[in-house]
Scaffold this active site. Structure first.
Site, PDB file in Angstrom:
ATOM      1  CB  CYS A 131      45.972 -16.169 -34.837  1.00 42.66           C
ATOM      2  SG  CYS A 131      47.152 -15.364 -33.763  1.00 42.66           S
TER       3      CYS A 131
HETATM    4  C1  BEZ Z   1      45.815 -16.056 -29.931  1.00 44.42           C
HETATM    5  O1  BEZ Z   1      45.942 -15.834 -31.122  1.00 44.42           O
HETATM    6  O2  BEZ Z   1      44.809 -16.555 -29.495  1.00 44.42           O
HETATM    7  C2  BEZ Z   1      46.902 -15.688 -28.976  1.00 44.42           C
HETATM    8  C3  BEZ Z   1      48.223 -15.728 -29.364  1.00 44.42           C
HETATM    9  C4  BEZ Z   1      49.200 -15.427 -28.439  1.00 44.42           C
HETATM   10  C5  BEZ Z   1      48.853 -15.058 -27.151  1.00 44.42           C
HETATM   11  C6  BEZ Z   1      47.511 -14.978 -26.788  1.00 44.42           C
HETATM   12  C7  BEZ Z   1      46.519 -15.301 -27.699  1.00 44.42           C
END
Ligand code: BEZ
Length: 213
Positions: free
Chosen positions: A45
């Site tokens: 994200c």
């Molecule tokens: C991420 O944004 O890195 C992420 C969020 C939830 C699960 C896996 C990755």
């Protein structure tokens, strides 16, 4: 609520990093990109919001306003935003909704219970100036979205909204487009003075039309 292409995008008022905001007022006459992500302080994200900020000029040129959603609280957003700016070398100045009540997530069906009972998946909606939903994509938490693809779709949507054309597989801005089946070849030749390449009666290409075509 389950949304479909062509549906009116649900309006809402929400708390964001840029203050309280009404979605329709924020969009005005612009196109919009509304996208959710699973949680603050997560790596994928962080790169997605950074990339969106770095593409600010590309969105501006296309008259698109962006708006991110997560179910985390506003104070968490502020801390995370500073991290995004630091690590992605950007300045996130688009609003990030603090959707703690899940109101926006529910309106746009961004929680997929078999993926996560509480977190939003990576949903992305392109909204037209008429407030209709033009595109919906859903990615899993583990896969960051391709924001060049989002820009490519916006280019296609904006072009096909103006002209009787469609865009072929892997089309990029500036490449030849397809004459829609509803236009006869006879009419296409009149309508597209740059020329029509008739590969099959149903497969006809033309250069990107000028605005007056
Ligand atoms: C991420 O944004 O890195 C992420 C969020 C939830 C699960 C896996 C990755």
């Amino acid at each position: 609520m389950s949304l479909h292409l062509g549906d009116k995008a649900p309006d809402f008022t929400a708390q964001t990093t840029e203050g309280e905001l009404n979605f329709y007022s924020y969009l005005g006459d612009s196109w919009g990109v509304l996208f959710s992500h699973p949680a603050d302080y997560t790596p994928v994200c962080t790169t997605e919001l950074g990339r969106t900020a770095l593409l600010k000029e590309e969105f501006r040129k296309r008259n698109v306003k962006v708006l991110a959603v997560s179910v985390d609280a506003l104070d968490k957003h502020f801390g995370w935003r500073a991290d995004i700016n630091e690590t992605q070398n950007c300045n996130v100045d688009f609003p990030i909704i603090a959707d703690e009540s899940r109101e926006v997530a529910m309106l746009y069906d961004m929680i997929h219970p078999n993926a996560s009972a509480t977190a939003t998946v990576r949903s992305l909606f392109i909204i037209g100036p008429d407030k209709a939903v033009k595109l919906m994509i859903t990615y899993p938490a583990s896969t960051g979205r391709n924001f060049n693809e989002v820009l490519r779709v916006i280019d296609s949507l904006q072009l096909t909204a103006k002209h009787s054309v469609a865009t072929p597989a892997d089309w990029q801005h500036g490449e030849d487009v397809i004459v829609v089946p509803a236009v006869s070849t006879e009419d296409a030749i009149k309508k597209f003075p740059k020329g029509v390449n008739i590969v099959k009666p149903y497969l006809r290409y033309t250069p990107v039309p000028d605005d007056n075509n």
